[in-house]
Scaffold this motif. Structure first.
Motif, mmCIF file in Angstrom:
data_model
loop_
_atom_site.group_PDB
_atom_site.id
_atom_site.type_symbol
_atom_site.label_atom_id
_atom_site.label_comp_id
_atom_site.label_asym_id
_atom_site.label_seq_id
_atom_site.Cartn_x
_atom_site.Cartn_y
_atom_site.Cartn_z
ATOM 1 N N ALA A 11 1.033 -1.207 0.163
ATOM 2 C CA ALA A 11 -0.099 -0.288 -0.142
ATOM 3 C C ALA A 11 0.716 0.940 -0.340
ATOM 4 C CB ALA A 11 -0.765 -0.076 1.357
ATOM 5 N N LEU A 12 2.016 1.354 0.531
ATOM 6 C CA LEU A 12 3.333 2.027 1.084
ATOM 7 C C LEU A 12 3.360 2.921 -0.597
ATOM 8 C CD1 LEU A 12 4.349 4.417 2.513
ATOM 9 C CD2 LEU A 12 5.456 2.769 3.106
ATOM 10 N N ALA A 13 3.951 1.272 -1.010
ATOM 11 C CA ALA A 13 4.080 2.128 -3.022
ATOM 12 C C ALA A 13 3.574 2.036 -3.440
ATOM 13 C CB ALA A 13 4.886 0.274 -3.491
ATOM 14 N N ARG A 14 2.248 1.914 -3.872
ATOM 15 C CA ARG A 14 0.780 2.789 -4.703
ATOM 16 C C ARG A 14 0.905 4.213 -3.857
ATOM 17 N NH1 ARG A 14 -1.341 -2.330 -2.905
ATOM 18 N NH2 ARG A 14 -2.775 -1.836 -1.781
ATOM 19 N N ARG A 15 0.601 4.512 -2.953
ATOM 20 C CA ARG A 15 0.484 6.257 -2.230
ATOM 21 C C ARG A 15 1.503 7.150 -4.046
ATOM 22 N NH1 ARG A 15 1.088 6.242 4.128
ATOM 23 N NH2 ARG A 15 0.553 4.356 4.702
ATOM 24 N N GLY A 16 2.826 6.916 -3.613
ATOM 25 C CA GLY A 16 3.358 7.379 -4.850
ATOM 26 C C GLY A 16 4.337 8.835 -3.774
ATOM 27 N N HIS A 17 3.161 9.614 -3.739
ATOM 28 C CA HIS A 17 3.755 10.855 -2.582
ATOM 29 C C HIS A 17 2.673 11.109 -1.700
ATOM 30 C CE1 HIS A 17 5.522 14.986 -2.713
ATOM 31 N NE2 HIS A 17 4.443 15.859 -2.169
ATOM 32 N N GLU A 18 3.585 11.198 -0.363
ATOM 33 C CA GLU A 18 3.305 11.253 0.788
ATOM 34 C C GLU A 18 3.235 12.322 1.396
ATOM 35 O OE1 GLU A 18 1.562 10.665 4.023
ATOM 36 O OE2 GLU A 18 1.446 9.482 2.582
ATOM 37 N N THR A 19 3.018 13.417 2.074
ATOM 38 C CA THR A 19 2.595 15.208 2.010
ATOM 39 C C THR A 19 3.585 14.455 3.566
ATOM 40 O OG1 THR A 19 0.918 15.789 3.248
ATOM 41 C CG2 THR A 19 1.129 16.257 0.387
ATOM 42 N N LEU A 20 3.674 13.746 4.346
ATOM 43 C CA LEU A 20 3.799 14.133 6.086
ATOM 44 C C LEU A 20 5.501 13.691 5.822
ATOM 45 C CD1 LEU A 20 1.261 11.482 7.232
ATOM 46 C CD2 LEU A 20 1.899 13.610 8.029
ATOM 47 N N VAL A 21 6.010 12.863 4.741
ATOM 48 C CA VAL A 21 7.639 13.217 4.287
ATOM 49 C C VAL A 21 7.921 13.778 3.425
ATOM 50 C CG1 VAL A 21 7.674 10.810 5.752
ATOM 51 C CG2 VAL A 21 7.337 11.442 3.521
ATOM 52 N N GLU A 22 7.354 14.725 3.255
ATOM 53 C CA GLU A 22 7.950 15.888 2.083
ATOM 54 C C GLU A 22 9.159 16.571 3.078
ATOM 55 O OE1 GLU A 22 4.658 18.827 1.262
ATOM 56 O OE2 GLU A 22 3.868 17.550 -0.664
ATOM 57 N N ASP A 23 9.373 17.019 3.504
ATOM 58 C CA ASP A 23 10.567 17.101 4.373
ATOM 59 C C ASP A 23 12.008 16.239 4.395
ATOM 60 O OD1 ASP A 23 9.539 15.944 6.186
ATOM 61 O OD2 ASP A 23 10.333 17.124 7.693
ATOM 62 N N ALA A 24 11.951 14.867 3.693
ATOM 63 C CA ALA A 24 12.759 14.399 3.961
ATOM 64 C C ALA A 24 13.308 13.557 2.495
ATOM 65 C CB ALA A 24 12.045 12.765 4.687
ATOM 66 N N THR A 25 14.687 13.449 2.113
ATOM 67 C CA THR A 25 15.242 12.548 1.781
ATOM 68 C C THR A 25 16.525 11.762 2.573
ATOM 69 O OG1 THR A 25 15.427 14.717 -0.179
ATOM 70 C CG2 THR A 25 16.621 12.382 -0.771
ATOM 71 N N ALA A 26 15.555 10.124 2.027
ATOM 72 C CA ALA A 26 16.368 9.405 2.752
ATOM 73 C C ALA A 26 15.882 7.923 2.482
ATOM 74 C CB ALA A 26 16.186 9.231 4.199
#
Length: 125
Positions: A11-26
């Protein structure tokens, strides 16, 4: 039927973009043990864009634990931080990513947003 961990990562893979982690690159790798061996999940976050694969590789943070523990976390019977304190989950690398990943875990069944709870309390009073 797949287990809760597999369903969560799919399900996480299908989300694509998640606003809750827009401040992260990891990058994060999960190594979850069970009776048949080890499930490996690789999560890459780039400014909110989330990609999930079964590939391994180098990661900024690696999570180790049992799939049963992770299933309990996803089902709301346990929480990530206390499980980490009990050493049921271990991490190597940038431990700050532990908190960022926690944003992607679904709320436990029956959980309510604090603002909704406050509104209900004001109506009763």
């Amino acid at each position: 039927m797949s287990d809760p961990t597999t369903r969560f990562f799919q399900a996480l893979a299908r989300r694509g973009h998640e606003t809750l982690v827009e401040d992260a690159t990891a990058t994060m790798r999960f190594e979850l043990t069970h009776e048949q061996g080890v499930d490996r999940w690789f999560v890459e976050i780039e400014r909110g864009d989330v990609r999930v694969s079964r590939d391994g590789g180098e990661a900024d943070c690696v999570f180790y634990g049992s799939r049963a523990t992770f299933d309990r976390i996803l089902g709301g019977q346990s929480q990530m931080y206390p499980a980490w304190l009990r050493n049921e989950i271990r991490t190597d690398g940038d431990v700050r990513l532990f908190r960022i990943f926690g944003r992607l875990i679904p709320a436990p069944p029956g959980a309510r947003h604090p603002r909704d709870f406050g509104r209900e309390r004001r109506r009763v009073a």
